[in-house]
Design a protein around this motif. Structure first.
Motif, short mmCIF file in Angstrom:
data_model
loop_
_atom_site.label_atom_id
_atom_site.label_comp_id
_atom_site.label_asym_id
_atom_site.label_seq_id
_atom_site.Cartn_x
_atom_site.Cartn_y
_atom_site.Cartn_z
N SER A 69 0.07 5.55 0.51
CA SER A 69 -1.21 5.69 -0.19
C SER A 69 -2.02 6.79 0.48
O SER A 69 -2.35 6.68 1.67
N ASN A 70 -2.37 7.82 -0.27
CA ASN A 70 -3.20 8.87 0.34
C ASN A 70 -4.57 8.30 0.73
O ASN A 70 -5.09 8.60 1.80
N GLY A 71 -5.16 7.48 -0.11
CA GLY A 71 -6.48 6.95 0.19
C GLY A 71 -6.53 6.08 1.43
O GLY A 71 -7.44 6.20 2.26
N ARG A 72 -5.55 5.18 1.57
CA ARG A 72 -5.52 4.35 2.78
C ARG A 72 -5.30 5.23 4.01
O ARG A 72 -5.88 5.00 5.08
N ARG A 118 6.98 -2.50 -4.22
CA ARG A 118 5.59 -2.42 -4.68
C ARG A 118 4.68 -1.95 -3.55
O ARG A 118 3.53 -1.57 -3.79
N PHE A 121 -6.09 8.52 4.41
CA PHE A 121 -7.30 9.27 4.74
C PHE A 121 -8.33 8.36 5.41
O PHE A 121 -9.04 8.76 6.33
N ASP A 122 -8.41 7.12 4.93
CA ASP A 122 -9.39 6.18 5.45
C ASP A 122 -9.09 5.85 6.93
O ASP A 122 -9.95 6.03 7.81
N TYR A 123 -7.86 5.43 7.20
CA TYR A 123 -7.54 4.99 8.57
C TYR A 123 -7.40 6.15 9.55
O TYR A 123 -7.71 6.02 10.73
N GLU A 124 -6.89 7.29 9.08
CA GLU A 124 -6.69 8.44 9.98
C GLU A 124 -7.96 9.28 10.09
O GLU A 124 -8.07 10.15 10.96
N GLU A 125 -8.92 9.05 9.16
CA GLU A 125 -10.22 9.73 9.18
C GLU A 125 -10.09 11.25 9.10
O GLU A 125 -10.92 11.99 9.63
N ASN A 166 -0.36 1.19 0.60
CA ASN A 166 -1.37 0.53 -0.23
C ASN A 166 -1.72 -0.86 0.30
O ASN A 166 -2.76 -1.40 -0.06
N ARG A 167 -0.87 -1.46 1.13
CA ARG A 167 -1.17 -2.77 1.73
C ARG A 167 -1.69 -2.64 3.16
O ARG A 167 -1.67 -3.61 3.92
N SER A 168 -2.11 -1.45 3.53
CA SER A 168 -2.73 -1.21 4.85
C SER A 168 -1.78 -1.40 6.01
O SER A 168 -2.19 -1.78 7.11
#
Lengths: 199, 199
Positions: B48-51, B44, B53-57, B70-72
């Protein structure tokens, strides 16, 4: 229905029917609202940024664009949009993102925690939360791919209207992160209108 | 291990251990490979593309960038990359995308179908397939947000190396879509190297 309020840094879950129009209002301006939508008949079907970017052939979603599911079905159509600036790249803020981006600030459960709590009664588990469609969120991308989280360009009373293309479970927040909301936390308003009668 | 081949328009699933380095090679050039990674201890948890993009900026991922779950949690680190042009915006091609984009062509199950079959033995259901990290895929974004799928810039023998940051189930394809691969379908090669010995 009358206009409902989502308190600052909180979230709600509710159901809407196919054809109904969800209006999400930024009452004070510069406030993000994370939107999730699940198929009410089977919550394993959920909005997908990748399917949406693929079928809409853009990452800049506004009036006329549809939000697609992981099963390649249209879930929502944007039918009105007074802002024209939203984000579908980033995942909801969470305890982990607070620790990462705001190590000096108190940890908050963020939109992710608020959505997980609001959607649990509908059978949505935390791992079933994908990228949200982040209404009013302003994420410019530079030509080299670098992204920034800027203050929303939405002013007081700006709104977006989305028509449901199937019966949906909606998750909706007033976002909890500092950068996304210009440094302050405001409420979000929303209402659900019946589909217009056929002419 | 020796270099393994993924036949054109097919896919494989396999396990790698934390610290091992997966090398994915484009042997003929201009061929995309969709990559998925799941936590081997609990599928599970997934990239995650969103996580990311967020962390790698950034949305332009290359050497030094990490692919987040997805769990960071970091799942993979890009440790070498001779191309520097990949995509993490779009979902795997599928029967539905073939019907949408290539109505004149025979429908193919695409990377989505190939990944679903390859990952089923590990307990991954089709609805658990998110946006893949699309190696060598070339998706320029215009300043107005419109995106295009262009032919990859990778030449024969170009490759990318990713270090596993946890034990992973990997799904990997030789992509099946016309536009993504410059109109022809080529194989993909890969191998898995042991972690370098500590100095």
């Amino acid at each position: 229905m009358t206009v409902a309020e989502i308190l600052p840094r909180s979230g709600v879950g509710f159901q809407i029917q196919q054809g109904q129009v969800l209006r999400v209002i930024d009452p004070e301006g510069a406030q993000v609202s994370d939107l999730l939508a699940y198929n009410a008949a089977d919550v394993r079907e959920v909005i997908s940024n990748g399917r949406t970017f693929d079928y809409e052939e853009t990452i800049a979603l506004t009036t006329g664009n549809r939000i697609w599911s992981n099963r390649s079905n249209p879930m929502l159509t944007i039918v009105e949009d007074t802002v024209g600036r939203h984000d579908f790249l980033l995942t909801p803020c969470s305890e982990a993102t607070f620790r990462h981006f705001y190590p000096e600030q108190p940890v908050h459960r963020g939109c992710f925690g608020n959505l997980a709590v609001a959607l649990a009664p509908y059978g949505v588990e935390p791992d079933m939360i994908p990228c949200a469609f982040n209404l009013f969120m302003n994420v410019p991308i530079a030509s080299n791919g670098r992204l920034r989280v800027d203050s929303p360009v939405s002013g007081p009373g700006d709104y977006i209207c989305l028509r449901a293309e199937m019966d949906l479970i909606i998750g909706l927040t007033a976002c909890s992160a500092y950068a996304s909301n210009g440094g302050s936390f405001k409420p979000i308003h929303y209402d659900v209108a019946e589909a217009p009668m056929p002419a």
